[in-house]
Design an enzyme around this catalytic site. Structure first.
Site, mmCIF file in Angstrom:
data_model
loop_
_atom_site.group_PDB
_atom_site.id
_atom_site.type_symbol
_atom_site.label_atom_id
_atom_site.label_comp_id
_atom_site.label_asym_id
_atom_site.label_seq_id
_atom_site.Cartn_x
_atom_site.Cartn_y
_atom_site.Cartn_z
ATOM 1 N N LYS A 53 0.847 -1.208 0.000
ATOM 2 C CA LYS A 53 0.000 0.000 0.000
ATOM 3 C C LYS A 53 0.876 1.250 0.000
ATOM 4 C CE LYS A 53 -3.941 -1.967 2.417
ATOM 5 N NZ LYS A 53 -4.557 -2.305 3.686
ATOM 6 N N GLN A 97 -5.190 -1.729 9.670
ATOM 7 C CA GLN A 97 -5.133 -3.059 9.054
ATOM 8 C C GLN A 97 -5.822 -4.084 9.957
ATOM 9 O OE1 GLN A 97 -3.741 -3.732 5.930
ATOM 10 N NE2 GLN A 97 -4.651 -5.743 6.250
ATOM 11 N N ASP A 120 -11.349 2.875 4.190
ATOM 12 C CA ASP A 120 -11.802 1.485 4.052
ATOM 13 C C ASP A 120 -13.323 1.425 3.902
ATOM 14 O OD1 ASP A 120 -10.065 -0.627 3.825
ATOM 15 O OD2 ASP A 120 -9.673 -0.810 5.973
#
Ligand code: NAD
Length: 314
Positions: A53, A97, A120
């Protein structure tokens, strides 16, 4: 034989277009979008994902901020880190995460993120906006699936029967809402669903997000359907070697489908590309700038893998 949807190529094109949008934000508005990724603990798969990422963020001209916290981090310490990132003007997107260590409440952490920075798209406000058809930040994997579906069927999905296999908050439910918002007739199926094969047989679009290797059989697929395989399963072959497979029995399904995503190289690469796109969108929303529609064009042969290509999945 189905067309194989080249998620890798589509994602590369999307990242390129995100890069162009970033360049414009820099020159026109003096804004460099920044993504903060927080990793708690040292899960090797998460580390690889987080590193990739960061790399792709920088390649698109964005700022990337990585925060590694030990697995002994308390929920209060993580919430304090999120509060600091919420207040940091250089940070436009925050991603924690998952999975988190068991002693930390995931929902409490996700819902502590500023919804405008929730790249997200898991915050209850963004989930609610998606469910009610309002503009917000949409979860990356299902959004990537929608783009791949449209790359085959075009922008108008009205009246298509879509069957989603799996009802998770991160894939199945947002996928269902995206397709419902696109005027599909959506059936959400799950572990207690009866007659899954029959339901699939009526679907113009099948999205499989289960986590069970090759569970969806070729004979379940309607002729001419578009099949999107979200599953990532590592299996051991009889010779002891390892292989990644999806939730769909690829070879069988490819004999009936109009188009199908491979695993790997289908949905997977789209997730990070959509994360970058969400970070740009978040930066725009935070600065009251209308986000551009910069998704790659649909129905383009360049997003399919030709049968002779060396990148054809094994
Ligand atoms: P999950 O475990 O949260 O949800 C799985 C869903 O499958 C559940 O809703 C369950 O009801 C359903 N299910 C289980 N058995 C079933 C059955 N026999 N019939 C029908 N439904 C059944 O998983 P998830 O987080 O949604 O992920 C699903 C898969 O997608 C996993 O393999 C995961 O690794 C993969 N994934 C890939 C990406 C990507 O970027 N490509 C992103 C997220 C998840």
């Amino acid at each position: 034989m189905a067309t194989i949807i080249d998620g890798k190529a589509y994602a590369a094109k999307l990242r390129e277009q995100v890069g162009a949008e970033v360049a414009e934000l820099k020159t026109k508005h003096k804004i460099t979008p920044g993504l903060a990724v927080v990793l708690v603990g040292a899960d090797p798969a998460s580390e690889i994902y987080v590193n990739s990422k960061g790399k792709m963020c920088r390649e698109a001209g964005m700022e990337s901020f990585d925060f590694r916290m030990p697995d002994t981090t308390t929920e209060a310490e993580l919430l304090a880190k999120i509060k600091a990132l919420n207040e940091d003007k250089k940070v436009n997107g925050i991603l924690v995460q998952l999975p988190l260590p068991k002693h930390i409440n995931e929902s409490a952490v996700i819902n502590a993120i500023d919804p405008l920075k929730d790249v997200d798209g898991f915050h209850v406000i963004n989930a609610g906006k998606l469910a009610t058809g309002q503009q917000g930040l949409v979860p990356c994997t299902p959004f990537g699936c929608l783009l791949l579906i449209k790359s085959v069927l075009g922008d108008d999905l009205s009246g298509k029967n879509a069957v989603i296999i799996g009802r998770s908050n991160i894939v199945g439910k947002p996928m269902a809402n995206l397709l419902l918002n696109a005027n599909c007739t959506v059936t959400i199926t799950h572990s207690r669903t009866k007659n899954l094969a029959e339901l699939c047989a009526r679907a113009h679009i099948v999205v499989a997000a289960v986590g069970k290797p090759e569970m969806v059989k070729g004979e379940w697929i309607k002729n001419g359907a578009v099949v999107i395989d979200v599953g990532i399963n590592r299996i051991t072959l009889s010779d002891g070697s390892k292989k990644l497979v999806g939730d769909v029995a690829f070879a069988e399904a490819a004999e009936r489908a109009k188009a199908i995503t491979p695993v790997p190289g289908g949905v997977g690469p789209m997730t990070i590309a959509c994360l970058l796109s969400n970070t740009v969108k978040a930066a725009c929303l935070q600065h009251n700038i209308q986000p551009q529609v910069f998704y790659p064009p649909y129905s383009s042969d360049c997003f399919t893998i030709s049968p002779n290509s060396s990148s054809k999945p094994k």
